[in-house]
Motif scaffolding. Structure first.
Motif, PDB file in Angstrom:
ATOM      1  N   ALA A  81       0.835  -1.198   0.000  1.00 58.56           N
ATOM      2  CA  ALA A  81       0.000   0.000   0.000  1.00 58.56           C
ATOM      3  C   ALA A  81       0.874   1.254   0.000  1.00 58.56           C
ATOM      4  CB  ALA A  81      -0.943  -0.007   1.205  1.00 58.56           C
ATOM      5  N   GLN A  82       1.924   1.224   0.800  1.00 53.97           N
ATOM      6  CA  GLN A  82       2.827   2.383   0.850  1.00 53.97           C
ATOM      7  C   GLN A  82       3.521   2.581  -0.493  1.00 53.97           C
ATOM      8  OE1 GLN A  82       3.147   4.680   3.461  1.00 53.97           O
ATOM      9  NE2 GLN A  82       4.072   5.755   1.735  1.00 53.97           N
ATOM     10  N   ALA A  83       3.919   1.488  -1.128  1.00 55.13           N
ATOM     11  CA  ALA A  83       4.545   1.594  -2.445  1.00 55.13           C
ATOM     12  C   ALA A  83       3.557   2.182  -3.451  1.00 55.13           C
ATOM     13  CB  ALA A  83       5.040   0.219  -2.914  1.00 55.13           C
ATOM     14  N   TYR A  84       2.293   1.807  -3.345  1.00 55.47           N
ATOM     15  CA  TYR A  84       1.268   2.353  -4.236  1.00 55.47           C
ATOM     16  C   TYR A  84       1.117   3.855  -4.019  1.00 55.47           C
ATOM     17  CZ  TYR A  84      -3.205   3.453  -6.330  1.00 55.47           C
ATOM     18  OH  TYR A  84      -4.192   4.041  -7.071  1.00 55.47           O
ATOM     19  N   VAL A  85       1.058   4.267  -2.771  1.00 60.31           N
ATOM     20  CA  VAL A  85       0.931   5.690  -2.454  1.00 60.31           C
ATOM     21  C   VAL A  85       2.126   6.463  -3.010  1.00 60.31           C
ATOM     22  CG1 VAL A  85       0.947   7.383  -0.567  1.00 60.31           C
ATOM     23  CG2 VAL A  85      -0.529   5.371  -0.433  1.00 60.31           C
ATOM     24  N   ASP A  86       3.313   5.937  -2.802  1.00 57.54           N
ATOM     25  CA  ASP A  86       4.515   6.601  -3.313  1.00 57.54           C
ATOM     26  C   ASP A  86       4.451   6.743  -4.828  1.00 57.54           C
ATOM     27  OD1 ASP A  86       5.404   6.654  -0.695  1.00 57.54           O
ATOM     28  OD2 ASP A  86       6.811   4.976  -0.957  1.00 57.54           O
TER      29      ASP A  86
END
Length: 123
Positions: A91-96
């Protein structure tokens, strides 16, 4: 452990096995440490090819849901938290990525909702 395979389902049989075991492990219906049937045993009981069940077990092991202990068998892993950590990292990679692409939060969230609907078959 109770699994039901629906041949007329749009999901492949291995995916049905994977999803059902994953869900039962997540909800606690299959407790941590529960010994799963052998690949061959489960395949016979479900009327599936052993390779189909083996593919599901490999996916479940890759997801951290189960662990194989060599000749000692396959067990439900104490990895709910590991799965949650992996999901949080994704999820964090997606946000980034969404931010690097210049997407607004609402647009990024809409894309996730669309993907969830498509992936989970929710209307």
């Amino acid at each position: 452990m109770t699994l039901k395979i629906h041949i007329d389902d749009s999901a492949a049989p291995y995916e049905q096995v994977r999803a059902q075991i994953s869900e039962q492990a997540r909800t606690g219906a299959l407790p941590v440490g529960y010994r799963l049937p052998t690949v061959r045993g489960l395949a016979e009981s479900l009327g599936l090819a052993a390779n189909t069940v083996a593919k599901a077990y490999r996916a479940l092991e890759s997801d951290g849901v189960i662990e194989t202990r060599g000749r000692h068998g396959t067990y439900v892993a104490a990895a709910g938290s590991a799965a949650e950590r992996e999901l949080a990292a994704a999820a964090q990679a997606y946000v980034d990525r969404a931010r690097r692409l210049g997407l607004a939060e609402a647009d990024a969230l809409a894309a996730v909702r669309d993907a969830l609907r498509a992936g989970y078959g929710a209307g």
